[in-house]
Design a protein around this motif. Sequence first.
Motif, PDB file in Angstrom:
ATOM      1  N   LEU A 165       0.828  -1.203   0.000  1.00 40.01           N
ATOM      2  CA  LEU A 165       0.000   0.000   0.000  1.00 40.01           C
ATOM      3  C   LEU A 165       0.864   1.255   0.000  1.00 40.01           C
ATOM      4  O   LEU A 165       2.016   1.227   0.431  1.00 40.01           O
ATOM      5  N   THR A 166       0.282   2.349  -0.440  1.00 37.14           N
ATOM      6  CA  THR A 166       0.977   3.631  -0.389  1.00 37.14           C
ATOM      7  C   THR A 166       1.043   4.129   1.044  1.00 37.14           C
ATOM      8  O   THR A 166       0.308   3.637   1.911  1.00 37.14           O
ATOM      9  N   GLU A 167       1.894   5.110   1.297  1.00 37.99           N
ATOM     10  CA  GLU A 167       1.988   5.712   2.630  1.00 37.99           C
ATOM     11  C   GLU A 167       0.641   6.270   3.062  1.00 37.99           C
ATOM     12  O   GLU A 167       0.224   6.108   4.209  1.00 37.99           O
ATOM     13  N   ASN A 168      -0.048   6.956   2.137  1.00 33.66           N
ATOM     14  CA  ASN A 168      -1.355   7.545   2.465  1.00 33.66           C
ATOM     15  C   ASN A 168      -2.375   6.479   2.832  1.00 33.66           C
ATOM     16  O   ASN A 168      -3.141   6.651   3.782  1.00 33.66           O
ATOM     17  N   GLU A 178      -4.205   5.962   6.374  1.00 32.10           N
ATOM     18  CA  GLU A 178      -5.668   5.969   6.459  1.00 32.10           C
ATOM     19  C   GLU A 178      -6.200   4.725   7.168  1.00 32.10           C
ATOM     20  O   GLU A 178      -7.020   4.822   8.093  1.00 32.10           O
ATOM     21  N   LEU A 179      -5.731   3.560   6.764  1.00 28.87           N
ATOM     22  CA  LEU A 179      -6.195   2.315   7.378  1.00 28.87           C
ATOM     23  C   LEU A 179      -5.725   2.205   8.824  1.00 28.87           C
ATOM     24  O   LEU A 179      -6.451   1.707   9.685  1.00 28.87           O
ATOM     25  N   SER A 180      -4.523   2.693   9.091  1.00 30.25           N
ATOM     26  CA  SER A 180      -3.998   2.671  10.448  1.00 30.25           C
ATOM     27  C   SER A 180      -4.837   3.545  11.379  1.00 30.25           C
ATOM     28  O   SER A 180      -5.125   3.163  12.511  1.00 30.25           O
ATOM     29  N   GLN A 181      -5.232   4.704  10.900  1.00 29.89           N
ATOM     30  CA  GLN A 181      -6.049   5.604  11.723  1.00 29.89           C
ATOM     31  C   GLN A 181      -7.416   4.974  12.011  1.00 29.89           C
ATOM     32  O   GLN A 181      -7.907   5.056  13.137  1.00 29.89           O
ATOM     33  N   LYS A 182      -8.003   4.329  11.034  1.00 25.38           N
ATOM     34  CA  LYS A 182      -9.293   3.656  11.245  1.00 25.38           C
ATOM     35  C   LYS A 182      -9.136   2.527  12.270  1.00 25.38           C
ATOM     36  O   LYS A 182      -9.986   2.348  13.135  1.00 25.38           O
ATOM     37  N   ARG A 183      -8.058   1.791  12.164  1.00 25.97           N
ATOM     38  CA  ARG A 183      -7.806   0.697  13.108  1.00 25.97           C
ATOM     39  C   ARG A 183      -7.598   1.256  14.517  1.00 25.97           C
ATOM     40  O   ARG A 183      -8.056   0.680  15.501  1.00 25.97           O
ATOM     41  N   PHE A 184      -6.926   2.409  14.618  1.00 27.18           N
ATOM     42  CA  PHE A 184      -6.675   3.033  15.916  1.00 27.18           C
ATOM     43  C   PHE A 184      -7.981   3.449  16.585  1.00 27.18           C
ATOM     44  O   PHE A 184      -8.177   3.230  17.777  1.00 27.18           O
ATOM     45  N   VAL A 185      -8.893   4.005  15.817  1.00 23.80           N
ATOM     46  CA  VAL A 185     -10.209   4.376  16.347  1.00 23.80           C
ATOM     47  C   VAL A 185     -10.932   3.124  16.825  1.00 23.80           C
ATOM     48  O   VAL A 185     -11.527   3.101  17.909  1.00 23.80           O
TER      49      VAL A 185
END
Length: 158
Positions: free
Chosen positions: A130-133, A137-144
């Motif tokens: 995956l790209t950095e963006n 994005e997926l990391s932030q959703k997982r964090f929430v």
Amino acid sequence: MSEFTKSVFKLGLLFSILVSSGCARMMLPTSETQLIQQSVDGGHKIELEMNYVDAYANLKRAYDKCVAYRSRVPNDTSYIVIDGQLERDKHQATIEAKANYGTYVSKVNLKELQDGKTLLTLYLSKSKLLTENKNAELSQKRFVQEQLRALGNDPKCN
């Protein structure tokens, strides 16, 4: 099906293919240190308004229900196991998600703070596909989602 769900499904499918072909060690970190060093944004941190023991219990239950995985396909040995450690004497807890061939998917640290609060830190492996963006994005959703799980508020997993 939401975009997030589609992305997670695609990653899971790709992961299963890679794991069954032996490429997982090339795609995922093979040590805890490597996971932390290569994690998206160096890890995500937040203070929770609850004690670390309750946060650990909520996360462990959620991980056992929604993250742990064993393939049901004949001859497919892919899996994700959950390793949780509650260390009351150190006032901390850890939950790791590990996959085939000694690879690491994620790690959550919970550390007791004053006034019954907990510092939650999530380390999530970057996907080299995956790209950095998209990783961010997926990391932030997982964090929430991780915060909801720790608080016991994930309707699907808690």
